[in-house]
Design an enzyme around this catalytic site. Sequence first.
Site, short mmCIF file in Angstrom:
data_model
loop_
_atom_site.label_atom_id
_atom_site.label_comp_id
_atom_site.label_asym_id
_atom_site.label_seq_id
_atom_site.Cartn_x
_atom_site.Cartn_y
_atom_site.Cartn_z
CG ASP A 1 -2.06 -1.00 1.13
OD1 ASP A 1 -2.27 -1.56 0.03
OD2 ASP A 1 -2.73 -1.22 2.15
CD GLU B 1 -0.85 -5.45 -9.59
OE1 GLU B 1 -0.46 -6.50 -10.12
OE2 GLU B 1 -1.80 -5.42 -8.77
#
Length: 305
Positions: free
Chosen positions: A197, A223
């Site tokens: 994260d 992502e």
Amino acid sequence: MPADDDYGSNEEARTAIVNLADIHGRGSPRDRHLLVQVQGDQIGQVTGMHGEQWRVGRHQDSDLLIRDSGVSRNHARFLWDGDAYVLEDLDSANGTYVQNEQIKRHRMRDGDVVQFGPSFAYRYELADAEQEAMLLQLYDASVTDGLTGAYNREHFDARLASELSFARRHETELSLLMMDLDHFKQVNDTYGHQAGDAVLQQLAQRISSDLRLEDVFARYGGEEFAVLLRGINLGDARAVADRFRIKVEEMRVEHGGDVIAITVSIGVASAACCDEWSAEQLIGIADRRLYAAKRGGRNQVVASG
């Protein structure tokens, strides 16, 4: 006819619309003509109207593009009439409604709710600059990804359609970057998801700090990120993408005592690459080039093929 769950009974719509009187700047001229969406797929979206004519419909050259089968290609138009806009229905299949009454021609008043077809409704607002800024800020908050601050996928899809329409109308360039972090699963497996994260957050900060106001930066998937570049041709977009690639390569994320390095692969396409200016084709070309960058060894930009 209007849908049964119209704007009057739509809880999301009611909560999305701000009481403009609460944020009205004293003495400021209410010279902004706005359409605030209260029903449909982008509740709270603010569209500013300007010019002598403002076209509404499913046709990709529309000023207000509504991609819904219940809306006609050329559904309606707003015409400037000295001191106000007049709304005209253009013989649409499912009609244009103001305050639940079907109209052929209607002089707009502050607070009117207009419905195009069965599923899309907008509130017409006369606003000052402060009100417009507040509405835009509230809408931005509702369409951003909570982790990265980038726009979410739903907003990106809507903006891509409107940006393609804008590029066609104004005969300008439009380019798309599709970028994917390399070996991101290994980051999560090695350092943990909180570290992953942190990588996503820092990457988003790096990219967004280098964008113009008119560019659109979105988290497209886990992502994967997308960037829309208005007025930028393919060659210049490739240069932008390579600048982003280098910034990410130089990035170091410190988390839990570890220092994490990451790279990114990027596919670049422009509207000029498409046989037809469609969102699906533009994304498809950029995606194909992204995967070519992955297959070619990662940490690179591909803008052809």
